[in-house]
Motif scaffolding. Structure first.
Motif, short mmCIF file in Angstrom:
data_model
loop_
_atom_site.label_atom_id
_atom_site.label_comp_id
_atom_site.label_asym_id
_atom_site.label_seq_id
_atom_site.Cartn_x
_atom_site.Cartn_y
_atom_site.Cartn_z
N GLN A 1 0.82 -1.21 0.00
CA GLN A 1 0.00 0.00 0.00
C GLN A 1 0.86 1.27 0.00
O GLN A 1 0.58 2.21 -0.73
N TYR A 2 1.90 1.30 0.83
CA TYR A 2 2.65 2.53 1.03
C TYR A 2 4.00 2.59 0.30
O TYR A 2 4.53 3.66 0.09
N LEU A 3 4.54 1.44 -0.06
CA LEU A 3 5.84 1.43 -0.73
C LEU A 3 5.78 0.83 -2.13
O LEU A 3 6.68 1.03 -2.93
N GLY A 4 4.74 0.05 -2.40
CA GLY A 4 4.57 -0.52 -3.72
C GLY A 4 5.24 -1.87 -3.93
O GLY A 4 5.15 -2.44 -5.02
N TYR A 5 5.93 -2.38 -2.91
CA TYR A 5 6.66 -3.64 -3.03
C TYR A 5 6.46 -4.45 -1.76
O TYR A 5 6.38 -3.90 -0.67
N PRO A 6 6.44 -5.77 -1.87
CA PRO A 6 6.34 -6.59 -0.66
C PRO A 6 7.69 -6.66 0.04
O PRO A 6 8.62 -7.30 -0.43
N LEU A 7 7.79 -5.95 1.16
CA LEU A 7 9.05 -5.88 1.90
C LEU A 7 8.81 -6.19 3.38
O LEU A 7 7.79 -5.79 3.95
N CYS A 8 9.77 -6.87 3.99
CA CYS A 8 9.72 -7.08 5.43
C CYS A 8 9.93 -5.73 6.12
O CYS A 8 10.30 -4.74 5.48
N ARG A 9 9.72 -5.67 7.42
CA ARG A 9 9.87 -4.40 8.14
C ARG A 9 11.28 -3.83 8.02
O ARG A 9 11.46 -2.63 7.86
N GLU A 10 12.27 -4.69 8.12
CA GLU A 10 13.67 -4.24 8.01
C GLU A 10 13.91 -3.57 6.65
O GLU A 10 14.52 -2.51 6.57
N HIS A 11 13.42 -4.18 5.59
CA HIS A 11 13.65 -3.62 4.26
C HIS A 11 12.72 -2.46 3.93
O HIS A 11 13.03 -1.65 3.05
N GLN A 12 11.61 -2.34 4.64
CA GLN A 12 10.79 -1.14 4.51
C GLN A 12 11.59 0.06 5.02
O GLN A 12 11.63 1.11 4.37
N ASP A 13 12.26 -0.11 6.17
CA ASP A 13 13.11 0.96 6.70
C ASP A 13 14.28 1.23 5.77
O ASP A 13 14.64 2.38 5.53
N TRP A 14 14.87 0.16 5.23
CA TRP A 14 16.01 0.28 4.32
C TRP A 14 15.64 1.12 3.10
O TRP A 14 16.37 2.03 2.72
N ILE A 15 14.48 0.84 2.50
CA ILE A 15 14.11 1.56 1.28
C ILE A 15 13.74 3.00 1.59
O ILE A 15 14.00 3.90 0.80
N ARG A 16 13.17 3.25 2.75
CA ARG A 16 12.83 4.63 3.14
C ARG A 16 14.08 5.47 3.34
O ARG A 16 14.06 6.68 3.15
N ASN A 17 15.18 4.84 3.78
CA ASN A 17 16.42 5.56 4.06
C ASN A 17 17.29 5.80 2.83
O ASN A 17 18.28 6.50 2.91
N HIS A 18 16.94 5.19 1.72
CA HIS A 18 17.70 5.40 0.49
C HIS A 18 17.30 6.73 -0.14
O HIS A 18 16.18 7.18 -0.01
N GLN A 19 18.25 7.32 -0.84
CA GLN A 19 18.01 8.58 -1.53
C GLN A 19 17.63 8.35 -3.00
O GLN A 19 17.45 9.29 -3.74
N ALA A 20 17.52 7.10 -3.40
CA ALA A 20 17.24 6.78 -4.80
C ALA A 20 15.88 7.32 -5.22
O ALA A 20 14.95 7.41 -4.42
N THR A 21 15.79 7.67 -6.49
CA THR A 21 14.52 8.15 -7.02
C THR A 21 13.53 7.00 -7.12
O THR A 21 13.92 5.83 -7.13
N LYS A 22 12.27 7.35 -7.22
CA LYS A 22 11.21 6.34 -7.37
C LYS A 22 11.49 5.47 -8.59
O LYS A 22 11.31 4.26 -8.57
#
Length: 155
Positions: free
Chosen positions: A20-41
């Motif tokens: 819903q919020y990130l667009g990809y099935p990610l565990c909690r650890e990798h949800q934080d990981w992707i939020r902390n990246h500076q990469a573009t969408k």
């Protein structure tokens, strides 16, 4: 349900939230990981599509000179997902060419993917890149080959 990044099992609530919020099935650890990246969408989307296709990619890797959007170390390929200004600003375009030249001297190929492809042909783009990588791995010259000697001589 599994995390697309680490393949660990994730429960239904985490899976739903992540999609819903990130667009990809990610565990909690990798949800934080992707939020902390500076990469573009666009870079993140291409990264996950490549990973889905079995490409051993890394997101936002520092090469000693700059941060590269996506790196495939095994194939010695850098992928830069470029916004419009990379094509319309001559100073940015020249800077990009210079960086491409320096990474080429280190044996890396840089693929520049315009955002326009990521907005309209993302699946096709990922498929072509995966095909390119497969062919590139087959064609990489072995150390000591005449092509490697020529590259060292020229640069």
């Amino acid at each position: 349900m599994y995390c697309i990044e680490c393949d660990c099992s994730i429960d239904g609530n985490v899976h739903y939230y992540s999609l819903q919020y990130l667009g990809y099935p990610l565990c909690r650890e990798h949800q934080d990981w992707i939020r902390n990246h500076q990469a573009t969408k666009e870079a993140v989307e291409l990264y996950f599509l490549l990973r889905k296709n079995g490409v051993p990619a890394s997101l936002e890797k520092y090469d000693g000179h700059k941060t590269v959007d996506i790196v495939i170390e095994e194939a010695k390929v850098h992928i830069e997902v470029d916004a419009r200004h990379h094509n319309h600003d001559q100073h940015q375009a020249l800077s990009d060419l210079e960086r491409t030249f320096h990474t080429f001297k280190k044996g890396y190929i840089t693929l520049r993917i315009p955002n326009s492809l990521m907005h309209s042909k993302v699946e096709e783009t990922a498929n072509y890149i995966a095909g390119f990588l497969a062919l590139n791995m087959k064609k990489q010259p072995k150390k000591g080959s005449s092509i490697m000697k020529l590259i060292r001589y020229v640069f």
